[in-house]
Write an enzyme that holds these catalytic residues in place. Structure first.
Site, PDB file in Angstrom:
ATOM      1  N   HIS A 175       0.806  -1.223   0.000  1.00 37.35           N
ATOM      2  CA  HIS A 175       0.000   0.000   0.000  1.00 37.35           C
ATOM      3  C   HIS A 175       0.838   1.272   0.000  1.00 37.35           C
ATOM      4  O   HIS A 175       0.299   2.367  -0.100  1.00 37.35           O
ATOM      5  CB  HIS A 175      -0.979   0.006   1.176  1.00 37.35           C
ATOM      6  N   CYS A 290       1.239   5.159  11.906  1.00 37.19           N
ATOM      7  CA  CYS A 290       1.088   4.039  12.825  1.00 37.19           C
ATOM      8  C   CYS A 290       1.112   4.494  14.279  1.00 37.19           C
ATOM      9  O   CYS A 290       0.723   3.752  15.173  1.00 37.19           O
ATOM     10  CB  CYS A 290       2.200   3.017  12.596  1.00 37.19           C
TER      11      CYS A 290
END
Length: 344
Positions: A175, A290
């Site tokens: 991705h 993240c």
């Protein structure tokens, strides 16, 4: 996503390429389990192995390709089961590395975030990002290819954009280069470097392979052209505008991937900047997606010597293949207006 929004957070995730979407839809017809012995399963296995070969060829990789759910899982598989006497890494690595190397030795970095290489014992496994996900700094991985040293390169941000470095193991994530989320790979030259655990992928990763996502990853790698020269011109334009408006470029003089840059706006917190950019229809981030949900102080900037106050005023801008000069100018106009208000 609204048509008038400006997306400048490609380092977090980038939109799927049309070729990847088409390949994923087409592969859904091959729904059989690649491990099944019947003809449907064998057909799915043939598609899977063809994609494995195509991915290796697109990356210029002559070792093994083990499919995972992404770079984070590839990192966990390699570093928790590595047959190495010692693991050494740096304090500017992605959280996915830091989480599984809590007891590892951390190498020092300079003020631009470049890892400093001391004398290291043979049989050590050195774990270093190829491109830093927050600053875009390109690490001199060729310096780590010393006799007796093993190198694990986290290439989540560089795969599909730069040539892969010479390394014993590499992590990639689809991705980040126009493939779907939830698929990646551990590239490994010698399977004996890692302890197997049983299951699929030659016994190194259990779970039925995600064939549609794997086919999409192969298509994404094959479809991506070399857009780094265009990105370099765009980032130079952005760098100049940021400095002219009183901003600070993180790791200004270090080699950086053209598609990633971080900037400090003195006097305005990253949290406030993100809110204002979002209201203006622009998507940027403060460090890694993240960990940025909590907007904690960047460990990368801290390791580079930034104090908490200055580090808390930094946002990351990252380009994709479709980013244009008009996009850069639109962002600059908003950034400049915000900086002027903050300086009053």
């Amino acid at each position: 996503m609204a048509a008038d929004r400006l997306y400048l957070d490609h380092a977090a995730t980038t939109p799927m390429l049309p070729q990847a979407q088409a390949a994923m839809v087409a592969a859904m017809a091959g729904w059989a389990n690649p491990s099944s012995p019947h003809s449907d399963g064998r057909a799915a296995r043939a598609m899977l192995e063809d994609a494995r070969r195509r991915i290796a060829a697109a990356l210029g990789w002559d070792g093994h390709v083990l499919f995972t759910s992404g770079a984070s899982e590839a990192i966990a598989i390699a570093l928790t089961r590595a047959k190495a006497a010692r693991i050494i890494t740096s304090p500017v690595e992605h959280d996915a590395v830091l989480r599984v190397t809590k007891e590892a030795e951390r190498l020092a970095v300079d003020g631009d975030g470049r890892v400093l290489l001391p004398e290291l014992a043979p049989a050590s496994l050195v774990v270093i990002q190829h491109v830093n996900n927050e600053t875009g700094v390109i690490q001199p991985l060729a310096d780590f290819r010393r006799t007796g040293l093993l190198l694990f390169a986290d290439c989540a941000q560089s795969a599909g954009k730069l040539a892969l470095p010479e390394a014993d193991m590499i992590a990639i994530s689809a991705h980040k280069f126009g493939g779907p989320p939830g698929i990646g790979a551990l590239l490994i030259r010698d399977l004996a470097l890692v302890e197997p655990s049983g299951g699929q992928e030659q016994g190194y990763r259990a779970g039925t392979e995600n064939l549609p996502a794997i086919m999409a990853m192969a298509a994404a790698l094959e479809a991506r052209g070399d857009w780094m020269p265009v990105a370099a011109a765009l980032r130079a334009r952005l760098d100049a505008g940021i400095e002219a408006a009183g901003g600070q470029i993180v790791a200004r003089d270090a080699p950086r991937l053209p598609a990633i840059a971080s900037y400090r706006m003195p006097g305005l917190s990253a949290r406030a900047q993100l809110i204002q950019f979002d209201l203006a229809g622009m998507s940027v981030s403060a460090g890694s997606a993240c960990s940025s949900g909590s907007l904690k102080t960047s460990h990368v900037l801290g390791a580079m010597g930034w104090d908490a106050a200055a580090a808390g005023e930094v946002v990351r801008v990252s380009f994709g293949p479709q980013t244009s000069a008009g996009d850069v100018d639109r962002f600059l106009a908003t950034w400049t207006a915000m900086a002027e208000r903050a300086g009053r």
